[in-house]
Design a protein around this motif. Structure first.
Motif, short mmCIF file in Angstrom:
data_model
loop_
_atom_site.label_atom_id
_atom_site.label_comp_id
_atom_site.label_asym_id
_atom_site.label_seq_id
_atom_site.Cartn_x
_atom_site.Cartn_y
_atom_site.Cartn_z
N ASN A 150 44.44 47.64 46.62
CA ASN A 150 45.25 47.16 47.20
C ASN A 150 45.21 44.94 46.52
O ASN A 150 44.31 45.41 46.76
N GLY A 151 46.40 44.52 45.79
CA GLY A 151 46.31 43.39 45.51
C GLY A 151 45.37 43.07 44.57
O GLY A 151 45.52 41.68 44.08
N LEU A 152 45.35 44.17 43.75
CA LEU A 152 45.37 43.80 42.10
C LEU A 152 45.83 43.53 41.28
O LEU A 152 45.99 42.32 40.52
N PHE A 153 47.45 43.56 41.37
CA PHE A 153 48.04 43.43 41.03
C PHE A 153 48.59 41.18 40.83
O PHE A 153 48.94 40.76 39.58
N MET A 154 48.35 40.75 41.94
CA MET A 154 48.05 39.37 42.11
C MET A 154 47.49 38.81 41.10
O MET A 154 47.20 38.07 40.45
N VAL A 155 46.03 39.29 41.19
CA VAL A 155 45.03 39.00 40.07
C VAL A 155 45.16 38.71 39.12
O VAL A 155 44.91 37.82 38.08
N VAL A 156 45.70 40.10 38.98
CA VAL A 156 46.04 40.44 37.33
C VAL A 156 46.27 39.46 36.60
O VAL A 156 46.86 39.39 35.91
N ALA A 157 48.05 39.31 37.72
CA ALA A 157 48.76 38.90 36.35
C ALA A 157 48.37 36.95 37.54
O ALA A 157 48.90 36.16 35.78
N VAL A 158 47.46 36.60 37.64
CA VAL A 158 46.89 35.20 37.71
C VAL A 158 45.90 34.89 36.64
O VAL A 158 46.28 34.45 35.53
N GLN A 159 45.47 35.93 36.42
CA GLN A 159 44.19 36.32 34.88
C GLN A 159 45.05 36.44 33.72
O GLN A 159 44.84 35.45 32.75
N LEU A 160 46.42 36.89 33.80
CA LEU A 160 47.32 36.83 32.60
C LEU A 160 48.42 35.99 32.15
O LEU A 160 48.32 35.44 31.20
N ALA A 161 48.81 34.93 33.35
CA ALA A 161 49.25 33.85 33.48
C ALA A 161 48.19 32.46 32.82
O ALA A 161 48.33 31.96 31.90
N ALA A 162 46.61 32.79 32.81
CA ALA A 162 45.87 31.68 32.59
C ALA A 162 45.51 32.43 31.26
O ALA A 162 44.94 31.33 30.09
N LEU A 163 45.38 33.22 30.81
CA LEU A 163 45.79 33.55 29.65
C LEU A 163 46.77 32.78 28.80
O LEU A 163 45.96 32.70 27.31
N LEU A 164 48.30 33.36 28.80
CA LEU A 164 48.63 32.92 28.08
C LEU A 164 48.80 31.46 28.52
O LEU A 164 49.00 30.97 26.85
N ALA A 165 48.64 31.11 29.23
CA ALA A 165 48.34 28.89 29.30
C ALA A 165 47.31 28.45 28.00
O ALA A 165 48.14 27.80 27.33
N SER A 166 45.69 29.77 28.08
CA SER A 166 45.22 29.28 27.01
C SER A 166 45.69 29.53 25.42
O SER A 166 45.01 28.78 25.22
N TYR A 167 46.11 30.14 25.08
CA TYR A 167 46.57 31.15 24.18
C TYR A 167 48.38 29.48 23.86
O TYR A 167 47.35 29.38 22.49
N VAL A 168 48.81 29.23 24.70
CA VAL A 168 49.64 28.12 23.85
C VAL A 168 48.78 27.07 24.23
O VAL A 168 49.56 26.35 22.99
N ALA A 169 48.00 26.59 24.43
CA ALA A 169 47.52 25.34 24.44
C ALA A 169 46.82 25.03 23.18
O ALA A 169 46.43 24.20 22.26
#
Length: 186
Positions: free
Chosen positions: A116-135
């Motif tokens: 339980n709770g894995l979806f939000m953690v992975v979503a945050v990590q994917l958002a951080a990866l996306l923000a890094s790629y965009v930067a």
């Protein structure tokens, strides 16, 4: 110009995925500890085989491959930025795609295990990866735009000077006067 943000983010993600791989390999804690570092408390799972080598080895290898890709992107950014500024783009793109794929596989595997709770953690990590790629893309594009604008300024100045010379020549022909400004050097 050095890609400071690109090199920092590539090094950051290389360290993050290398540490996750190292924690995952640890025999006492394994995958549960790696998920704990991400922010998921693994308590009740359907299958208690998270420390099994069949689960740990592929995940640790996948995390290590992603860490090596980000390390390669870091080295590529430092070495080839002067010779070919776009040399590391392919490696960076592959590293981010691989990282996203590994995190997605962690999500699917965790959902199959009933974590339980894995979806939000992975979503945050994917958002951080996306923000890094965009930067990283923004830094590379801003440098490219700066290089193009310098060339564009020279071209624009040459066009303005040519238009001014053509205008002066046209006015002197229309008025019937000879062009006496040639020797002045204006």
């Amino acid at each position: 110009m050095r890609h400071v943000l690109t090199s920092f983010l590539a090094l950051h993600w290389a360290v993050v995925f290398a540490l996750l791989a190292f924690i995952c390999i640890d025999g006492n804690r394994g995958v549960a500890a790696a998920l704990g570092v991400l922010g998921v408390a693994v308590q009740n799972t359907r299958f208690a085989d998270l420390e099994n080598a069949i689960v740990v080895a592929p995940l640790a290898i996948a995390l290590l491959v992603v860490a090596v890709l980000f390390c390669w992107a870091f080295v590529e950014t430092l070495i080839n930025v002067v010779a070919n500024p776009d040399a590391g783009d392919g490696v960076v793109r592959i590293a981010f795609i691989s990282a996203s794929a590994v995190l997605s596989l962690i999500l699917v595997g965790g959902a199959a295990q009933g974590i339980n709770g894995l979806f939000m953690v992975v979503a945050v990590q994917l958002a951080a990866l996306l923000a890094s790629y965009v930067a990283m893309l923004a830094e590379r594009r801003s440098e490219t735009a700066t290089a193009v604008s310098v060339d564009g300024d020279i071209r624009a100045a040459a066009i303005v000077m040519a238009k001014g010379a053509a205008h002066s020549s046209l006015l002197s022909r229309i008025s019937g006067r000879s062009d006496t400004n040639v020797g002045d050097g204006r």
